[in-house]
Design a protein around this motif. Structure first.
Motif, mmCIF file in Angstrom:
data_model
loop_
_atom_site.group_PDB
_atom_site.id
_atom_site.type_symbol
_atom_site.label_atom_id
_atom_site.label_comp_id
_atom_site.label_asym_id
_atom_site.label_seq_id
_atom_site.Cartn_x
_atom_site.Cartn_y
_atom_site.Cartn_z
ATOM 1 N N ASN A 259 0.824 -1.188 0.000
ATOM 2 C CA ASN A 259 0.000 0.000 0.000
ATOM 3 C C ASN A 259 0.875 1.260 0.000
ATOM 4 O O ASN A 259 0.530 2.246 -0.646
ATOM 5 C CB ASN A 259 -0.945 -0.013 1.192
ATOM 6 C CG ASN A 259 -2.075 0.983 1.031
ATOM 7 O OD1 ASN A 259 -2.477 1.294 -0.077
ATOM 8 N ND2 ASN A 259 -2.587 1.469 2.133
ATOM 9 N N TYR A 260 1.992 1.238 0.724
ATOM 10 C CA TYR A 260 2.900 2.382 0.754
ATOM 11 C C TYR A 260 3.440 2.682 -0.640
ATOM 12 O O TYR A 260 3.493 3.829 -1.062
ATOM 13 C CB TYR A 260 4.052 2.123 1.728
ATOM 14 C CG TYR A 260 5.106 3.191 1.697
ATOM 15 C CD1 TYR A 260 4.885 4.423 2.304
ATOM 16 C CD2 TYR A 260 6.313 2.991 1.035
ATOM 17 C CE1 TYR A 260 5.834 5.423 2.262
ATOM 18 C CE2 TYR A 260 7.275 3.978 0.985
ATOM 19 C CZ TYR A 260 7.028 5.190 1.598
ATOM 20 O OH TYR A 260 7.969 6.180 1.553
ATOM 21 N N GLN A 261 3.837 1.661 -1.388
ATOM 22 C CA GLN A 261 4.351 1.856 -2.747
ATOM 23 C C GLN A 261 3.260 2.436 -3.659
ATOM 24 O O GLN A 261 3.543 3.278 -4.506
ATOM 25 C CB GLN A 261 4.877 0.543 -3.325
ATOM 26 C CG GLN A 261 6.158 0.084 -2.685
ATOM 27 C CD GLN A 261 6.601 -1.263 -3.221
ATOM 28 O OE1 GLN A 261 5.795 -2.023 -3.750
ATOM 29 N NE2 GLN A 261 7.886 -1.561 -3.072
ATOM 30 N N CYS A 262 2.055 1.982 -3.486
ATOM 31 C CA CYS A 262 0.942 2.489 -4.271
ATOM 32 C C CYS A 262 0.750 3.985 -4.020
ATOM 33 O O CYS A 262 0.633 4.778 -4.949
ATOM 34 C CB CYS A 262 -0.326 1.709 -3.938
ATOM 35 S SG CYS A 262 -1.729 2.071 -5.007
ATOM 36 N N LYS A 263 0.724 4.382 -2.769
ATOM 37 C CA LYS A 263 0.566 5.792 -2.411
ATOM 38 C C LYS A 263 1.724 6.628 -2.937
ATOM 39 O O LYS A 263 1.539 7.762 -3.380
ATOM 40 C CB LYS A 263 0.449 5.954 -0.892
ATOM 41 C CG LYS A 263 -0.766 5.309 -0.296
ATOM 42 C CD LYS A 263 -1.924 6.226 -0.357
ATOM 43 C CE LYS A 263 -3.079 5.613 0.415
ATOM 44 N NZ LYS A 263 -4.319 6.262 0.140
ATOM 45 N N ALA A 264 2.939 6.075 -2.906
ATOM 46 C CA ALA A 264 4.113 6.796 -3.414
ATOM 47 C C ALA A 264 3.973 7.041 -4.915
ATOM 48 O O ALA A 264 4.321 8.124 -5.407
ATOM 49 C CB ALA A 264 5.380 6.019 -3.109
ATOM 50 N N ARG A 265 3.461 6.067 -5.663
ATOM 51 C CA ARG A 265 3.257 6.242 -7.101
ATOM 52 C C ARG A 265 2.219 7.319 -7.394
ATOM 53 O O ARG A 265 2.302 8.021 -8.398
ATOM 54 C CB ARG A 265 2.836 4.928 -7.745
ATOM 55 C CG ARG A 265 4.001 4.021 -7.996
ATOM 56 C CD ARG A 265 3.549 2.861 -8.878
ATOM 57 N NE ARG A 265 4.007 1.644 -8.242
ATOM 58 C CZ ARG A 265 3.269 0.602 -7.946
ATOM 59 N NH1 ARG A 265 2.005 0.567 -8.252
ATOM 60 N NH2 ARG A 265 3.780 -0.438 -7.350
ATOM 61 N N GLN A 266 1.241 7.448 -6.510
ATOM 62 C CA GLN A 266 0.205 8.457 -6.719
ATOM 63 C C GLN A 266 0.749 9.875 -6.632
ATOM 64 O O GLN A 266 0.146 10.801 -7.176
ATOM 65 C CB GLN A 266 -0.932 8.274 -5.718
ATOM 66 C CG GLN A 266 -1.798 7.080 -6.005
ATOM 67 C CD GLN A 266 -2.919 6.938 -4.995
ATOM 68 O OE1 GLN A 266 -2.794 7.291 -3.831
ATOM 69 N NE2 GLN A 266 -4.042 6.399 -5.453
ATOM 70 N N SER A 267 1.893 10.055 -5.996
ATOM 71 C CA SER A 267 2.469 11.397 -5.901
ATOM 72 C C SER A 267 2.800 11.954 -7.284
ATOM 73 O O SER A 267 2.768 13.168 -7.486
ATOM 74 C CB SER A 267 3.701 11.403 -4.999
ATOM 75 O OG SER A 267 4.754 10.662 -5.587
ATOM 76 N N GLU A 268 3.099 11.082 -8.251
ATOM 77 C CA GLU A 268 3.331 11.542 -9.624
ATOM 78 C C GLU A 268 2.107 12.276 -10.156
ATOM 79 O O GLU A 268 2.213 13.366 -10.717
ATOM 80 C CB GLU A 268 3.654 10.367 -10.553
ATOM 81 C CG GLU A 268 3.743 10.781 -12.009
ATOM 82 C CD GLU A 268 3.626 9.630 -12.973
ATOM 83 O OE1 GLU A 268 2.874 9.763 -13.959
ATOM 84 O OE2 GLU A 268 4.268 8.579 -12.750
ATOM 85 N N ALA A 269 0.933 11.682 -9.997
ATOM 86 C CA ALA A 269 -0.295 12.295 -10.496
ATOM 87 C C ALA A 269 -0.548 13.636 -9.818
ATOM 88 O O ALA A 269 -0.886 14.628 -10.477
ATOM 89 C CB ALA A 269 -1.488 11.364 -10.289
ATOM 90 N N LYS A 270 -0.384 13.699 -8.521
ATOM 91 C CA LYS A 270 -0.622 14.929 -7.780
ATOM 92 C C LYS A 270 0.316 16.041 -8.243
ATOM 93 O O LYS A 270 -0.102 17.173 -8.464
ATOM 94 C CB LYS A 270 -0.451 14.688 -6.287
ATOM 95 C CG LYS A 270 -1.459 13.732 -5.701
ATOM 96 C CD LYS A 270 -1.118 13.481 -4.246
ATOM 97 C CE LYS A 270 -1.804 12.270 -3.697
ATOM 98 N NZ LYS A 270 -1.406 12.011 -2.311
ATOM 99 N N THR A 271 1.587 15.709 -8.390
ATOM 100 C CA THR A 271 2.584 16.696 -8.809
ATOM 101 C C THR A 271 2.315 17.192 -10.224
ATOM 102 O O THR A 271 2.304 18.396 -10.489
ATOM 103 C CB THR A 271 4.003 16.085 -8.720
ATOM 104 O OG1 THR A 271 4.253 15.717 -7.367
ATOM 105 C CG2 THR A 271 5.056 17.066 -9.194
ATOM 106 N N ASN A 272 2.076 16.262 -11.147
ATOM 107 C CA ASN A 272 1.868 16.657 -12.535
ATOM 108 C C ASN A 272 0.543 17.380 -12.748
ATOM 109 O O ASN A 272 0.477 18.322 -13.547
ATOM 110 C CB ASN A 272 1.991 15.454 -13.462
ATOM 111 C CG ASN A 272 3.432 15.056 -13.673
ATOM 112 O OD1 ASN A 272 4.339 15.868 -13.549
ATOM 113 N ND2 ASN A 272 3.661 13.796 -13.983
#
Length: 94
Positions: free
Chosen positions: A1-14
């Motif tokens: 779940n932590y890795q999933c949330k970390a990947r979501q940071s790409e969407a938020k930033t972009n």
């Protein structure tokens, strides 16, 4: 779940960067862009998500980030609007 949330940071930033580009576009054109190419915005390198403008007019816009096969088979979708309202409309990390 932590890795999933970390990947979501790409969407938020972009999506935040797309919002900034939309504000600059609005200042020059008196309307928001209706497609991503008009903004002159693009990602650098490999990305988990694809980015698009859902709608745009003189008062509002909506942009979307979508990742297919995010956790094997799940889709993850984020949206942002002119107010910076960031929504995870389809969450693959649940």
């Amino acid at each position: 779940n932590y890795q999933c949330k970390a990947r979501q940071s790409e969407a938020k930033t972009n999506l935040g960067a797309i919002r900034v580009a939309q504000e600059a576009y609005l200042a020059e054109n008196n309307t928001y862009a209706t497609d991503i190419d008009s903004l002159g915005w693009e990602t650098k390198g490999e990305t988990e998500y694809t980015y698009s403008i859902i709608s745009g007019d003189s008062t509002s816009f909506s942009a979307q980030a979508t990742a297919a096969n995010f956790k094997g088979s799940d889709t993850d979708t984020w949206t942002i609007d002119q107010d910076g309202d960031l929504q995870n409309t389809v969450n693959a990390c649940q």
